[in-house]
Every structure is written in structure tokens, then in C-alpha cells.
Scaffold this active site. Structure first.
Site, PDB file in Angstrom:
ATOM      1  N   GLY A 225       0.843  -1.320  -0.077  1.00 39.67           N
ATOM      2  CA  GLY A 225       0.025   0.161   0.088  1.00 39.67           C
ATOM      3  C   GLY A 225       0.715   1.471  -0.010  1.00 39.67           C
ATOM      4  N   GLU A 266       4.643  -5.980   1.620  1.00 36.44           N
ATOM      5  CA  GLU A 266       4.631  -6.437   0.530  1.00 36.44           C
ATOM      6  C   GLU A 266       4.066  -5.357  -0.645  1.00 36.44           C
ATOM      7  OE1 GLU A 266       1.817  -9.620   1.025  1.00 36.44           O
ATOM      8  OE2 GLU A 266       0.108  -8.443   1.229  1.00 36.44           O
ATOM      9  N   PRO A 267       5.024  -4.380  -0.872  1.00 35.57           N
ATOM     10  CA  PRO A 267       4.526  -3.123  -1.616  1.00 35.57           C
ATOM     11  C   PRO A 267       4.764  -3.525  -3.224  1.00 35.57           C
ATOM     12  CG  PRO A 267       6.571  -2.697  -0.985  1.00 35.57           C
ATOM     13  CD  PRO A 267       6.126  -4.005  -0.325  1.00 35.57           C
ATOM     14  N   GLY A 268       3.809  -3.267  -4.068  1.00 31.12           N
ATOM     15  CA  GLY A 268       3.721  -3.517  -5.427  1.00 31.12           C
ATOM     16  C   GLY A 268       4.113  -1.777  -6.161  1.00 31.12           C
ATOM     17  N   ARG A 269       3.139  -1.074  -5.919  1.00 34.09           N
ATOM     18  CA  ARG A 269       3.036   0.372  -6.740  1.00 34.09           C
ATOM     19  C   ARG A 269       4.592   1.086  -6.353  1.00 34.09           C
ATOM     20  NH1 ARG A 269      -1.435   3.201  -7.666  1.00 34.09           N
ATOM     21  NH2 ARG A 269      -2.463   1.875  -6.059  1.00 34.09           N
ATOM     22  N   TYR A 309     -10.730   4.743 -11.465  1.00 34.33           N
ATOM     23  CA  TYR A 309     -10.455   5.433 -10.225  1.00 34.33           C
ATOM     24  C   TYR A 309     -10.380   6.893 -10.256  1.00 34.33           C
ATOM     25  CZ  TYR A 309      -8.203   0.557  -9.557  1.00 34.33           C
ATOM     26  OH  TYR A 309      -7.848  -0.483  -9.583  1.00 34.33           O
ATOM     27  N   CYS A 336     -14.487   2.947 -27.831  1.00 35.94           N
ATOM     28  CA  CYS A 336     -15.831   3.406 -27.948  1.00 35.94           C
ATOM     29  C   CYS A 336     -16.580   3.828 -26.858  1.00 35.94           C
ATOM     30  CB  CYS A 336     -16.415   2.573 -28.968  1.00 35.94           C
ATOM     31  SG  CYS A 336     -17.114   3.476 -30.086  1.00 35.94           S
ATOM     32  N   GLU A 337     -16.270   4.683 -25.924  1.00 43.94           N
ATOM     33  CA  GLU A 337     -16.832   5.105 -24.554  1.00 43.94           C
ATOM     34  C   GLU A 337     -16.489   6.536 -24.310  1.00 43.94           C
ATOM     35  OE1 GLU A 337     -17.328   2.702 -21.289  1.00 43.94           O
ATOM     36  OE2 GLU A 337     -17.232   0.691 -22.496  1.00 43.94           O
ATOM     37  N   TYR A 365       0.117  -1.387 -12.280  1.00 42.61           N
ATOM     38  CA  TYR A 365      -1.349  -1.492 -12.535  1.00 42.61           C
ATOM     39  C   TYR A 365      -1.554  -1.080 -13.686  1.00 42.61           C
ATOM     40  CZ  TYR A 365      -1.098  -2.515  -7.577  1.00 42.61           C
ATOM     41  OH  TYR A 365      -0.805  -3.283  -6.488  1.00 42.61           O
TER      42      TYR A 365
HETATM   43  N1  LLP Z   1      -0.936  -6.995  -0.768  1.00 43.08           N
HETATM   44  C1  LLP Z   1      -1.913  -7.209  -1.247  1.00 43.08           C
HETATM   45  C2  LLP Z   1      -2.848  -8.522  -0.450  1.00 43.08           C
HETATM   46  C3  LLP Z   1      -2.941  -6.619  -2.178  1.00 43.08           C
HETATM   47  O1  LLP Z   1      -4.078  -6.952  -2.494  1.00 43.08           O
HETATM   48  C4  LLP Z   1      -2.039  -5.508  -2.727  1.00 43.08           C
HETATM   49  C5  LLP Z   1      -2.774  -4.999  -3.854  1.00 43.08           C
HETATM   50  C6  LLP Z   1      -0.911  -5.479  -2.629  1.00 43.08           C
HETATM   51  C7  LLP Z   1      -0.122  -6.289  -1.109  1.00 43.08           C
HETATM   52  C8  LLP Z   1       0.188  -4.302  -3.178  1.00 43.08           C
HETATM   53  O2  LLP Z   1      -0.583  -2.995  -2.876  1.00 43.08           O
HETATM   54  P1  LLP Z   1       0.348  -1.739  -3.521  1.00 43.08           P
HETATM   55  O3  LLP Z   1       1.546  -1.606  -2.391  1.00 43.08           O
HETATM   56  O4  LLP Z   1       0.713  -1.916  -4.853  1.00 43.08           O
HETATM   57  O5  LLP Z   1      -0.428  -0.582  -3.142  1.00 43.08           O
HETATM   58  N2  LLP Z   1      -5.493  -1.522  -9.391  1.00 43.08           N
HETATM   59  C9  LLP Z   1      -5.430  -0.335  -8.218  1.00 43.08           C
HETATM   60  C10 LLP Z   1      -4.452  -0.926  -7.184  1.00 43.08           C
HETATM   61  C11 LLP Z   1      -5.225  -2.098  -6.469  1.00 43.08           C
HETATM   62  C12 LLP Z   1      -4.286  -2.996  -5.428  1.00 43.08           C
HETATM   63  C13 LLP Z   1      -4.765  -4.365  -5.078  1.00 43.08           C
HETATM   64  N3  LLP Z   1      -4.042  -4.833  -4.015  1.00 43.08           N
HETATM   65  C14 LLP Z   1      -4.642   0.726  -8.713  1.00 43.08           C
HETATM   66  O6  LLP Z   1      -4.140   0.702  -9.941  1.00 43.08           O
HETATM   67  O7  LLP Z   1      -4.387   1.878  -8.075  1.00 43.08           O
END
Ligand code: LLP
Length: 418
Positions: A225, A266-269, A309, A336-337, A365
Site C-alpha cells: 500500500g 509487500e508493496p507493489g506500486r 479510479y 468507444c466510450e 497496474y
Molecule cells: N498485498 C495485497 C494483499 C494486495 O491486495 C495488494 C494490492 C498489495 C499487497 C500491493 O499493494 P500496493 O503496494 O501496490 O499498493 N489497481 C489498483 C490497485 C489495486 C491493488 C490491489 N491490491 C490501482 O491501480 O491503483
């Protein structure tokens, strides 16, 4: 452009890539991905913290391999993501699988792979215990505190579909005890793009307190997050301040408890978001009276965040004459939207048909949420390596190839091999 995310690469370099490889194309910068990983791995000095990368943010195998090389493990949320990480050589102990309405086949496949299975409902925990007595797993808890850049990505609040209710933890313990299953870890994730670090600190407290229900915990996973700034006036997340506050709390916990636990985030973004951009070409410049649109060769099929979003992505014209007068444009896609608008009321140098735009901070994402809507082919993906070379890391399919593949997949036409 946000001061914390200066333009990440020479725009002429991007222009050359767009001209050579065509558009739409996602471009990623290896040096930024590595830098982001290193900022994380160097953050907590004396506390046993490990980092998992949330694969859903960007699952290109080349990117997963770079992140593995930086020593991170992986947070996966589907059996397919588990298999992808396993195929890329990740040790099962470094793969955390947070299930979400998992099937029996997925459960058994993941258990056989030996990954850390993180179970989010009593229903599933029961079937796990019955099928895999004597084994171990982790459980996901609903912390009743949520956050996120949008209500649709808040996962920890009271009404969330995710995790086991706190008042059911005793029942969970009784269930696993009766099948000789060990809970090796507990987990929660409050949401994506956290706005208030205090909410994450609160969740940390919730999990530390919940840990008292369990005797042999190996780890506590606080989820992901961590946000990145997208708008020029967004505050950057103060990672050091957060780590300082979290360290104090975690150290106190370690001092006061007999549990020998590790902590995970566990970050992704945060790892890949600002390392990626989507290159697109302007096909149409259209004065609609009150608005002028730049019509592009991509759309919400390739980058859904603005439509889904109302997310903001900075958009830069990388081919316009920098000294051209500024104009205000809406940047529209080719879907087409009417909702297919990638940026509204953007001030840019006067733009023309044939210009190239870079949509920034699209490394997370972006491609993973892309679809074939309107039967469009997917973008290509290019990596600019640390050494400064660029290489295709996902080939573009031509419209003809893409439609042919679709016809074959649907079985309406037979491929020559069948
Ligand atoms: N762990 C779990 C269990 C999650 O569900 C997620 C994201 C993460 C870690 C990683 O979150 P992050 O660090 O990337 O914020 N599509 C949306 C984001 C949805 C994230 C879903 N879960 C967007 O484009 O903003």
C-alpha cells in the site's frame, strides 16, 4: 511533473523508442526499479524485516527477475502468479500466496508447490485443515482499518470481503489445533495508495496484538500500500519517518514477547509505479468547441486507472517543440466510450497529429490491468536496462496476428497445427 518524480529519462530516448518500436508501448526503467528496491531493503536497520513484491502491480517476467535479483520475495494472489514465480526460479519459501476465493484445485496446487499459503476465510481454512492435516499455513485477518487512494482499493475496512474477522480468531485456532495444523504467520493489507501512514501503524498494532492468539508464529505480514505521488502537488510518502515509527513499535514488541518473528511488507506500486510509462501517438487533434481533444492510439483498455479510479497520470508531449505556445487539451483514447479520457484539461505545448505522448507513472497496474476491449491488440513492453540499452520484453502483436490468435483460441477457426 512531481518534484519527487522528475522526468525519468531523456525524452529524445523515448521518442526514438516510439519511432523504432511503434506505439502503444510501455517502457520501464531498470535503474529506477533497482533503486526503489534498494531504498526498501536498506530501510529497517536492526529489525528483521523482509520485503515481498506484489506481483499484480507488474508481472512482466523480466521485471520479476530484476526484483528477485535485488533479493525480494513475492506476494502473489492467484495460482497463476504462484506458477509464474516458480517457473522463474523463485524458491517456494519466498512466495507468499494470499488466496481470495480460491478453488480446491488452486489450494492443492499451491500446497504441492510448497509456497506460503495465506488463507482469508474460515470456510477455506476448514477445507485446508481437512485436506492438509499436520501442515502449516498463514491467515489473513480483517483489521477493521482501511485506507487507499480510492474507495475501490480500500481492503481493510469493516465491510471488506478480505480476511478473517478478529472475533473469529479463537475459532480459527480451535480449527487448526484439531487438525494439527500450525499457523506460521498472520497477515493483513489495509489498501493500496495509503493516504494516512497512521492507518498502517494502527494496523501494525492490530496484528501485533492479534499475534497473542498464536504460539508458533514465524512471521507477521503487514501488507502493501505504500503510495507514490502522481499529481505535481501530491506529497511524497515519507518512508523514513514511517520506518522510524514502525521500528520503535516493532522493537518494543520484540523486546516484550518470546515470539521469534520476522516482519514482512509487500508493496507493489512503490517499486514499479514511477519506473514505467506508456508511449502513445496522437492520431487526431479535434476542436469540439469547449474542449480540444488529442486522440491517441491507446485507451482505457491499456491504462484503466483514470477511467476506473479517476486516477491522475502526468502526460508529456515528447515530440512537440518545447517553445510552442501552451494549449489546454483533454487526452482521449480510441475506445468507444465517452469515459475513455486519459487526462483532462492538461496544459501542453501546441500538439499536432503524429506527436508522441508519454503517460507517466504507469509502471504499476498498467499492463497487468490491460484488456483486449474493442478487440484491440495489447501494447508492446520495452525495458531500458541499467547499462542504457533497450530491449523488447513483450512483443507487439499486429492487429492481424491478434485477431487470428483470438479466432483460434475461440475454436471458430482451426490453427494449422490442430
Ligand atoms: N498485498 C495485497 C494483499 C494486495 O491486495 C495488494 C494490492 C498489495 C499487497 C500491493 O499493494 P500496493 O503496494 O501496490 O499498493 N489497481 C489498483 C490497485 C489495486 C491493488 C490491489 N491490491 C490501482 O491501480 O491503483
Amino acid at each position: 511533473m512531481h518534484p519527487a518524480n522528475p522526468f525519468p529519462v531523456d525524452p529524445d530516448r523515448l521518442l526514438a523508442i516510439a519511432q523504432k518500436w511503434g506505439t502503444p508501448t510501455y517502457v520501464y526503467l531498470e535503474n529506477i526499479i533497482r533503486e526503489q528496491c534498494r531504498k526498501l531493503t536498506g530501510l529497517f536497520k536492526n529489525i528483521p524485516v523482509s520485503w515481498l513484491y506484489a506481483v499484480k502491480a507488474n508481472d512482466n517476467p523480466h521485471i520479476i527477475s530484476i526484483i528477485a535479483d535485488e533479493g525480494l520475495g513475492f506476494d502473489t494472489v492467484s495460482y497463476e502468479e504462484v506458477l509464474l514465480c516458480r517457473k522463474l526460479g523463485t524458491d517456494p519459501d519466498n512466495i507468499f500466496y494470499t488466496e481470495n476465493n480460491m478453488t480446491d484445485a488452486e489450494m492443492n496446487g499451491a500446497a504441492k508447490e510448497g509456497v506460503i499459503l495465506n488463507i482469508g476465510s474460515l470456510d477455506r481454512l476448514k477445507s485446508y485443515c481437512e485436506t492438509w492435516p499436520g501442515s502449516s499455513c498463514s491467515i489473513r485477518i480483517k483489521p477493521d482499518v482501511g485506507d487507499g487512494h480510492h474507495a475501490k482499493v480500500d481492503t481493510g475496512n469493516q465491510d471488506s470481503k478480505f480476511g478473517i474477522r478478529m472475533d473469529l480468531l479463537k475459532e480459527a485456532v480451535a480449527l487448526v489445533d484439531s487438525h494439527n495444523v500450525t499457523i506460521r504467520g498472520i497477515h493483513a493489507h489495509i489498501g493500496s495508495g495509503i493516504q494516512e501512514p497512521e492507518n498502517l501503524l494502527y494496523e501494525i498494532n492490530v496484528l501485533l496484538e492479534a499475534s497473542q492468539y498464536f504460539n508458533s508464529l514465524e512471521f507477521i505480514n503487514f501488507g502493501g500500500g505504500i503510495p507514490i505521488p502522481y499529481r505535481p502537488d501530491d506529497d511524497a510518502f515519507n518512508l523514513e519517518r514511517f520506518a522510524g515509527l514502525a521500528s520503535d513499535r516493532l522493537q518494543k514488541y520484540l523486546d516484550e514477547t518470546d515470539q521469534k518473528v520476522r516482519f514482512y511488507f509487500e508493496p507493489g506500486r512503490w517499486i514499479v509505479g514511477s519506473a514505467g510509462m506508456l508511449l502513445t501517438q496522437v492520431n487526431t487533434v479535434k476542436d469540439q468547441g469547449r474542449k480540444t481533444y488529442l486522440g491517441t492510439d491507446t485507451g482505457f483498455n491499456h491504462l484503466i486507472r483514470p477511467a476506473l479510479y479517476d486516477a491522475y497520470h502526468e502526460i508529456v508531449n515528447i515530440s512537440a517543440n518545447k517553445d510552442a505556445p501552451l494549449r489546454t487539451y483533454d487526452v482521449a483514447g480510441n475506445i468507444c466510450e465517452s469515459g475513455d479520457v486519459l487526462g483532462k484539461e492538461r496544459s501542453m505545448p501546441e500538439s499536432r497529429t503524429g506527436d508522441y505522448l508519454a503517460i507517466l507513472d504507469a509502471g504499476a497496474y498498467g499492463m497487468t490491468m490491460a484488456s483486449h476491449y474493442n478487440r484491440r491488440a495489447m501494447p508492446a513492453e520495452v525495458l531500458i536496462t541499467e547499462q542504457g540499452f533497450h530491449k523488447i520484453i513483450r512483443k507487439r502483436k499486429s492487429p492481424e496476428q491478434s485477431v487470428e490468435e483470438y479466432l483460434q483460441d475461440t475454436g471458430i477457426v482451426q490453427s494449422e497445427n490442430n
